[in-house]
Design an enzyme around this catalytic site. Structure first.
Site, PDB file in Angstrom:
ATOM      1  N   CYS A 216       0.837  -1.202   0.000  1.00 10.07           N
ATOM      2  CA  CYS A 216       0.000   0.000   0.000  1.00 10.07           C
ATOM      3  C   CYS A 216       0.876   1.258   0.000  1.00 10.07           C
ATOM      4  O   CYS A 216       1.578   1.510  -0.956  1.00 10.07           O
ATOM      5  CB  CYS A 216      -0.965  -0.073   1.181  1.00 10.07           C
ATOM      6  SG  CYS A 216      -2.385   1.022   0.988  1.00 10.07           S
TER       7      CYS A 216
ATOM      8  N   HIS B 156      -3.536  -5.742   0.805  1.00  9.06           N
ATOM      9  CA  HIS B 156      -2.910  -6.007   2.108  1.00  9.06           C
ATOM     10  C   HIS B 156      -2.894  -7.492   2.469  1.00  9.06           C
ATOM     11  O   HIS B 156      -3.822  -7.965   3.143  1.00  9.06           O
ATOM     12  CB  HIS B 156      -3.681  -5.270   3.202  1.00  9.06           C
ATOM     13  CG  HIS B 156      -3.474  -3.788   3.203  1.00  9.06           C
ATOM     14  ND1 HIS B 156      -2.417  -3.188   3.836  1.00  9.06           N
ATOM     15  CD2 HIS B 156      -4.185  -2.793   2.623  1.00  9.06           C
ATOM     16  CE1 HIS B 156      -2.492  -1.873   3.667  1.00  9.06           C
ATOM     17  NE2 HIS B 156      -3.552  -1.610   2.928  1.00  9.06           N
TER      18      HIS B 156
ATOM     19  N   GLU C 136      -1.117  -8.812   4.712  1.00  9.65           N
ATOM     20  CA  GLU C 136      -0.909  -8.947   6.164  1.00  9.65           C
ATOM     21  C   GLU C 136      -2.220  -8.848   6.943  1.00  9.65           C
ATOM     22  O   GLU C 136      -2.240  -9.095   8.148  1.00  9.65           O
ATOM     23  CB  GLU C 136       0.103  -7.894   6.648  1.00  9.65           C
ATOM     24  CG  GLU C 136      -0.442  -6.488   6.921  1.00  9.65           C
ATOM     25  CD  GLU C 136      -0.691  -5.656   5.661  1.00  9.65           C
ATOM     26  OE1 GLU C 136      -0.762  -6.227   4.556  1.00  9.65           O
ATOM     27  OE2 GLU C 136      -0.821  -4.415   5.789  1.00  9.65           O
TER      28      GLU C 136
END
Lengths: 220, 76
Positions: A87, A195, A197
């Site tokens: 990002c 994302h 994660e």
């Protein structure tokens, strides 16, 4: 496995990224403040997290790219250390010249915050080796400037060299050729807007990102 | 001395903000606007002996992203 996560003023996904690395490697990464002029010895992975570094002043990622620590990140990338920018981290890596192109304002102007379907285009990199080529995954996105832009020659080169790592399987932000993530020419730097994660443990409701961190855990 | 740096999107680069403003102008009844492009104006207060080359370097290294933007320097 030795990892570090860079922290800029305005980073807000640094702890999520650190936690994803800790879950998959068993070791918490070093958190490195942007003013540092050196990185820990022997790093296998550097994470450049999402957020709004420097309040997105001037352009998203532009100020962070000039931070003292980024000189060290560039040097480490040049030596083959894996660098993962997610990002705002992707925006920082393009602004720092570690990846080609630029992330522009989303074509629909609005901030996009939702789960999106992606396909894994390159499953041979250190980041994506845990996926099958063409595999569908769902990662969340949360960005205002995710519209990937580069000249046609650069786009052709990225495609031809297999450096498009992830592609949106649906319209998200106007990105050229639906590019969601790209690799550098050495294959050791990945920048992506979605994302991974945020989809690594049961409470996230989805585990699609875990394969990336498990693959990275095997680097060290 | 002062200098002004105008940062504008390169031709062909989509400008969603410009498009939205264009739309809003039409909504207000302003006809005859064929396109709107939004850029930035950066005003620099500089030491008198600052060279043109130094200002160019500022633009290339930070003020503009030359992948998508052009810049124009105007010394006051």
């Amino acid at each position: 496995m030795k990892a570090a996560v860079i922290v800029f003023p305005g980073s807000n996904c640094d702890r999520d990224l650190a936690e994803a690395i800790r879950i998959s490697t068993g070791t918490a990464p070093a958190m490195i403040w942007h003013r540092e002029t050196s990185l820990p010895e022997g790093l296998d992975l550097i994470g450049v997290p999402g957020g709004f570094s420097y309040g997105d002043y001037l352009r998203s990622g532009a100020m962070a790219a000039q931070s003292p620590v980024m000189r060290e990140v560039k040097a480490a990338a040049g030596k083959g250390v894996a660098v993962l920018g997610i990002c705002n981290g992707f925006q920082v890596l393009t602004e720092a010249g570690l990846l080609p192109g630029a992330l522009m304002r989303n074509a629909g102007i609005k901030f996009v915050c939702r789960d999106v379907a992606l396909s894994v285009e390159n499953s041979r990199s250190a980041f994506t080796g845990g996926y099958e080529a063409g595999q569908g995954v769902v990662f969340p996105v949360a960005h205002h400037d995710g519209n990937y832009s580069a000249d046609e020659d650069t786009l052709d080169r990225l495609e031809g060299e297999g450096r498009v790592a992830f592609r949106y399987a649906e319209e998200v932000n106007g990105s050229a050729r639906n590019i969601a993530g790209i690799l550098n020419d050495g294959g050791n730097v990945l920048g992506m807007m979605p994302h991974p994660e945020r989809v690594v443990e049961g409470a996230h409701g989805r585990l699609d990102g875990l394969a990336m961190f498990e693959a990275l855990a095997r680097l060290g | 001395m002062k200098a002004r740096v105008f940062v504008t999107l390169k031709n062909g680069v989509l400008d969603p903000q410009g498009k939205a403003v264009h739309h809003a102008l039409e909504g207000l009844g302003f006809g005859g606007v064929s396109d709107v492009r939004i850029g930035k104006l950066i005003e620099l207060d500089l030491a008198d002996n600052t060279s043109d080359a130094a200002i160019e370097d500022m633009c290339k290294q930070l003020l503009a992203n030359t992948v998508i933007e052009n810049y124009k320097i105007e010394r006051a």
